[in-house]
Structure formats: C-alpha cells, structure tokens
Design a protein around this motif. Structure first.
Motif, PDB file in Angstrom:
ATOM      1  N   SER A 101      -2.468   0.771  -4.452  1.00 10.06           N
ATOM      2  CA  SER A 101      -2.159  -0.454  -3.715  1.00 10.06           C
ATOM      3  C   SER A 101      -2.056  -1.592  -4.718  1.00 10.06           C
ATOM      4  O   SER A 101      -2.557  -1.479  -5.846  1.00 10.06           O
ATOM      5  N   GLU A 122       0.847  -1.198   0.000  1.00  7.55           N
ATOM      6  CA  GLU A 122       0.000   0.000   0.000  1.00  7.55           C
ATOM      7  C   GLU A 122       0.874   1.237   0.000  1.00  7.55           C
ATOM      8  O   GLU A 122       1.778   1.354   0.839  1.00  7.55           O
ATOM      9  N   GLN A 159      -9.573  -9.773  -6.926  1.00 12.69           N
ATOM     10  CA  GLN A 159      -9.928  -8.366  -7.161  1.00 12.69           C
ATOM     11  C   GLN A 159      -8.828  -7.617  -7.914  1.00 12.69           C
ATOM     12  O   GLN A 159      -9.062  -6.944  -8.906  1.00 12.69           O
ATOM     13  N   GLU A 194      -9.524 -15.002   2.296  1.00 15.97           N
ATOM     14  CA  GLU A 194      -9.423 -13.549   2.177  1.00 15.97           C
ATOM     15  C   GLU A 194      -8.402 -13.168   1.094  1.00 15.97           C
ATOM     16  O   GLU A 194      -8.652 -12.320   0.255  1.00 15.97           O
ATOM     17  N   THR A 203     -13.078  -1.844  -5.122  1.00 16.11           N
ATOM     18  CA  THR A 203     -12.756  -0.527  -4.594  1.00 16.11           C
ATOM     19  C   THR A 203     -11.624  -0.653  -3.595  1.00 16.11           C
ATOM     20  O   THR A 203     -11.240  -1.757  -3.221  1.00 16.11           O
ATOM     21  N   ASP A 204     -11.065   0.496  -3.186  1.00 15.03           N
ATOM     22  CA  ASP A 204     -10.088   0.431  -2.107  1.00 15.03           C
ATOM     23  C   ASP A 204     -10.826   0.437  -0.770  1.00 15.03           C
ATOM     24  O   ASP A 204     -12.055   0.418  -0.726  1.00 15.03           O
ATOM     25  N   LYS A 205     -10.038   0.464   0.323  1.00 18.82           N
ATOM     26  CA  LYS A 205     -10.667   0.329   1.649  1.00 18.82           C
ATOM     27  C   LYS A 205     -11.691   1.422   1.923  1.00 18.82           C
ATOM     28  O   LYS A 205     -12.682   1.218   2.618  1.00 18.82           O
ATOM     29  N   GLN A 206     -11.423   2.605   1.364  1.00 20.84           N
ATOM     30  CA  GLN A 206     -12.330   3.719   1.636  1.00 20.84           C
ATOM     31  C   GLN A 206     -13.445   3.811   0.588  1.00 20.84           C
ATOM     32  O   GLN A 206     -14.212   4.775   0.568  1.00 20.84           O
ATOM     33  N   THR A 259      -5.765   6.478  -4.269  1.00 23.57           N
ATOM     34  CA  THR A 259      -4.822   5.642  -3.520  1.00 23.57           C
ATOM     35  C   THR A 259      -4.196   4.614  -4.457  1.00 23.57           C
ATOM     36  O   THR A 259      -4.778   4.261  -5.483  1.00 23.57           O
ATOM     37  N   LEU A 285      -8.779 -11.045  -2.440  1.00 24.35           N
ATOM     38  CA  LEU A 285      -7.942  -9.887  -2.794  1.00 24.35           C
ATOM     39  C   LEU A 285      -7.227 -10.116  -4.133  1.00 24.35           C
ATOM     40  O   LEU A 285      -7.184  -9.243  -5.004  1.00 24.35           O
TER      41      LEU A 285
END
Lengths: 427, 176
Positions: A363, A316, A406, A399, A413-416, A361, A403
């Motif tokens: 990542s 990240e 994705q 998990e 989307t990103d975390k936000q 962002t 990821l």
C-alpha cells in the motif's frame, strides 16, 4: 522497378521520403492528379483503398495499396537505400523510429504554429518552448553519431538518412536559426550534404536553411509569404503543383485536421500541463525529502502543500494474497514506477511492503497534481493502476497527517498488523 | 617537384583514359600524352582526363569547378610535399577544419576529383597515423573512410582501418 501512383498534397515532407527513394531507384511514380487534401482522401473510393484516409498513400501499378511515407519509401527503394546487411537494415529501422519518435514530435510542435498549420495559443506556445529543448536533445544524439560517420548507416545514403532528413526538413527551413544550429556542426554538414544530392534536389528543390527563426503570431503571415516565394523560385517538379497552384493556400489550411493531432503530441507528453500550476513545488519537496530527515521533511511537506491544486491518495494493492517473495513484490512496485515515469514531474509517492514472504501487503501514499485520479490523464499510465484500490484522502484531516507521516517515514504496520518490510519512493 | 606521377596514373586508371610518356624532372613542368596529344601541367592534365572521360567527378557548376581547381592546387603545392612532422600536422589541421563542415572537400553534395586526388595523395600519410592521431583529426578520418569505400577509386590501395573500439576507454563516444 516499382511503379504506381502517390496521393499527397504538395510539399508534404512525408511524401518526399517516397519521392526521393523513387529518385534513387528510378521508380516510376506518378502523383495523383487533382488531389485535394481534405476532399479526395475523404471520398468513399479513397477510404476503400486506404482506410485511415491519410496521405501519403500509394497505389501500385498492379493495384495494391500502401500507407505511410516510410513504408512507401521502403517499397520504392533500391538495394543501396535498404541497407546491405541484415544489421544495416535493422539500424535503418532504428533510425526511422528515431525520426518518428524523437525528431518529428518536437519539430512539428515548433514548426506548425509558426507556419499557421495549427493555431498559435498559450498551449501551443508552451509546447513549442518545450519542443526546442526536446529537439536539442535529439540533435545532440544525432550530432555525436555523425561525428565519426558520413551517413547514418554504413558509408552510403540509406532510407535512414532520407527519413531523418525529411522529418527535420521544415525545422531547418523555418526555425533552426544559425545560433541554434551552431553546436550541431556534424548534423549541419550531413543535412547540407543530403539536400545537395541531385535526388533530394529533384524532390525538395533548393533548400535554404533558416537565417532568422520565424515565430508564430504576426510573423507567421510573413513566413507564409516567404514560403510561397520559395515555392515560386523552386523548379516546379511535381505535376500536381503545376496543375493547382491556386489551391495551395487552401490546402495549407486544410492541413489542420490531419496534422493538428501530431503537433499536439508533445503536449500529451505531460498531461499534467493541462492542470493549474499550483504553489507547491514538487521538486523542491523531493530534494528536501532526499536530503533531510523525516522529522524535518514531513513538517516541510505540510508547510508548503497546496491543498487546492494537489491531492493525496491512498493506494492499496488488490491482490495481496497473490504476493509471494518480497523481492518479487518490490519489483512489482518499481516496475509500476518505471511505467509511470512521465508522472514524476508532478507526483510523489511512498509505497510500502508490509509482512514477509508469502504473507505481505502493498500500500502507499500518493501525492499528485489535480483533484482527480491522475492515471486517467494519459493512456500510458493505465497499465497498473487498476490493480490498486484508490481512496482520496482529506488532505486537511488529522488522520491523513498520521498516514502520511507513517508512509513517508517508513514505519508502522498495515491494517492487519504486518510489520513494515520495505519502502519504495516515487520521485 | 616530388612525384605526382603515381597519383596521375591512378586518376587515369579510375577515369579509364590512358596516359603515357609522363615526364617529370626537376625544373620542368610535368607533361604527358593523352590520346596522342601532349599536355603539360597537373591541372591541365587532370581536366583533360576529366573531359575525355565524361566523368561525373568534374563538378556540376562553375563554382564547384573552381573549388576543385583550388583544391587540386592545394594538393599539389602542400599535400604532395608533405613530409616533415610539422607539415603533416598543419595540413591535417587545415583539412580537419574544412571537413568539419562539409562531407566532400569541394562540393556540398557530391564527391569530386578533388576528393579522389587528395585521397590518393594522403593514403600513405593516413596509413602511418596511429589511432590517437586519427582521433585527433576525426573529420579527416571520417571523410577518408567514406572515400575509400568505393573499390573503383581505391584500386590497389589498402583499406585503412578507422575503427578504434579498443580506445573506448580513452575516448568514449568517439569510437566507430
């Protein structure tokens, strides 16, 4: 006319550059008498003059000090060797760089184990196998340059010729057999012309091109003898040689320390080589990823992935708030990819940009050989990695699978919650 | 025999040994006067000039000297006579294959009188070549270009241009 004293062990191709240049310029160069490699250059007195303790080293007659064969050769050279115009001079520098960067590492990796300068081992064997290809690539460049030219720069011999010829000298003497050198007609012609110049002959003696490639191991012993015979045959030019023929063997062994590092250079070219090979074929997956839809390539990834020898990482970017224009962020990613070029062999990554201008962002998911952070393997790879937070993912967890899916398929989307904007693939 | 006279004059000028009374007529061996003595035969004249000048173009050992003789003969028998298209192609092809592997025609290390003589003889021919032909005989071109850089050797010969930048599209990677 330059004059002074040269410190070197006998038959040092780096020192030969300086000595040949001095032959052309008729400079007065004395060889330091009683120089013993590994002793003289470790003395306090020597290190005071030449802090690196390396040879060849040169002390001018008025008490100034120079290190490095190419630099000393430049100092001793005449105008012809240095090149006529500014552009010629720049070209000469270019070829000296080529000699040091493209020729010397593979040449040493191949020749040193054969000569017994470094111990032959599986690692050195692998390095020399790769060196054969690397040297071929360099010789191909040289060959096409020399198709239309007699010498490397201009129409007369320059330092460029001296530097390149000396760096390739041992390869021509010991390992480039007729079969290997056959395609390089122009390089052969050029090399033959140079070593037949009286100025080269005075320093190198008669250079006999390799007739059968020597190999390391058993043959290395033979080769040493052959080398010695050759030395006997050659007119003994160098004073140092005459004075200490008995010490020759010692010196050869002593060379280890200084040149071992250099011989190892190509090895450090691919730091991944130190790690176990593993069963996952990165290139195979990359091909699949490029040619097939993600619905096929992602399952294929999990089918073939080697959990023991490869690891998956989430990277990240630390300074997302500083990101402005999307294209600039993309350049940031691709720039990092370029600087990591050598990692490609055993690494795959998909790095994504989420959001839009001034609100984005970066990542990505990275897969590489080994269980640790790969960037620490090579100093060349450490330019960018500290600007990222790295988290190792459990390659067996669900998990992680999500990821990976994705990021490999450039969705989500990103975390936000910023939407996917662009992705870049490192392959 | 066609005219070798101008080539000998150039050699004499380069070596700074004057020759006079060059007599060349059909059916007769060429002869001339050097330092008051008469010499005949091209090879003889050239070696006399070399000896008199103490030039370093003479070859440094026996093998080189013999190779030089061989190439002077070649030059006299084939190159000087070279006038038909067929001849020209053949000579250039031969020289091209020899010069692929060596920088100078008769020596591994140094320029010799054989290079110089061939340069004089081939000058007119090289001048008449078009760029594509220069490309075809790339090794001859490279050799010729190297020899002509020396102004003492060149004398009043024109420098022939071997650059072919505008041919980049036709023959990439081969332009000078």
């Amino acid at each position: 006319m330059a004059a002074g004293t040269l410190y070197t062990y006998p038959d040092n191709f780096r020192a030969a550059k300086a000595l040949i240049a001095a032959q052309y310029a008729k400079g007065n160069v004395k060889l330091a008498p009683n120089f013993v490699f590994g002793e003289t250059n470790k003395t306090k007195d020597f290190l005071k003059k030449f802090p690196t303790g390396k040879v060849p080293a040169f002390e001018t007659s008025d008490g100034k000090y120079l290190e490095d064969g190419n630099a000393i050769a430049y100092y001793l050279a005449n105008d012809q060797l240095k090149g006529k115009s500014e552009f010629d001079k720049a070209q000469i520098l270019q070829w000296i760089g080529f000699a040091e960067g493209q020729i010397l590492p593979p040449a040493c990796a191949w020749v040193f184990p054969v000569l017994g300068v470094v111990k032959s081992s599986p690692i050195s064997n692998e390095a020399s196998a790769r060196a054969k290809d690397d040297l071929k690539a360099a010789l191909t460049v040289l060959n096409s340059h020399l198709l239309t030219r007699t010498y490397l720069v201009g129409e007369r011999i320059t330092l460029a010729d001296i530097a390149v010829a000396c760096n390739i000298l041992n390869a021509y003497k010991f390992v480039l057999d007729p079969e290997y050198r056959k395609p390089f007609v122009n390089v052969n012609r050029w090399f033959n012309t140079l070593v037949n110049q009286p100025q080269f002959k005075a320093v190198l003696g008669a250079v006999e091109l390799c007739s059968k490639a020597a190999v390391s191991g058993v043959a290395a012993g033979d080769n040493k003898n052959k080398k010695k015979e050759e030395k006997k045959k050659q007119p003994q030019q160098q004073a140092a040689k005459k004075e200490q023929p008995k010490k020759e063997k010692e010196v050869e062994e002593e060379m280890d320390a200084a040149d071992a590092a250099l011989a190892m250079e190509p090895k450090s070219k691919d730091p991944f080589d130190l790690l176990p090979k593993g069963t996952w074929n990165v290139d195979d997956f990359k091909r699949c990823y490029s040619n097939e839809d993600e619905t096929k390539s992602i399952p294929y990834f999990w089918e073939k992935f080697d959990h023991d020898n490869y690891s998956i990482w989430f990277g990240e970017y630390k300074y997302n708030e500083e990101l402005a224009k999307v294209f600039m962020s993309c350049n940031l990613i691709t720039g990092m990819f370029q600087r990591l070029d050598k990692m490609r062999k055993a690494c795959f990554a998909s790095v994504c940009l989420f959001g839009e201008d001034n609100n984005s962002t970066i990542s990505g998911i990275w897969v590489w050989k080994g269980q640790d952070l790969a960037f620490t393997l090579s100093p060349d790879w450490q330019i960018d990695y500290e600007t990222y937070d790295w988290k190792k993912l459990d390659s067996k967890s669900e998990e992680t699978k999500k990821l990976v899916a994705q990021y490999f398929s450039w969705t989500g989307t990103d975390k936000q919650g910023r939407k996917f904007n662009q992705g870049k693939i490192f392959k | 025999m066609s005219a070798t006279t101008p080539f000998l004059q150039k050699v004499s000028k380069l070596l700074k040994v004057p020759i006079s009374n060059i007599i060349q007529a059909p059916g007769l061996v060429i002869s001339c006067t050097i330092n008051g003595k008469t010499f005949s035969g091209t090879l003889n004249i050239i070696s006399t000039l070399l000896t008199a000048s103490k030039s370093n173009l003479a070859g440094k050992d026996d093998l080189e000297k013999l190779q030089i003789y061989q190439w002077i003969e070649y030059a006299m028998v084939y190159a000087v006579q070279c006038n038909s298209v067929h001849n020209i192609q053949q000579i250039l092809t031969e020289l091209n294959s020899v010069l692929a592997e060596r920088t100078f025609i008769a020596s591994y290390g140094n320029i010799t009188i054989a290079d110089v003589l061939l340069y004089y003889i081939l000058h007119g021919l090289m001048e008449s070549l078009v760029y594509l032909e220069k490309e075809k005989f790339i090794h001859v071109s490279r050799w010729f270009n190297n020899i002509q850089q020396d102004s003492n050797i060149r004398q009043n010969n024109k420098i022939i241009d071997f650059r072919s930048n505008f041919l980049v599209n036709l023959a990439p990677a081969r332009h000078f």
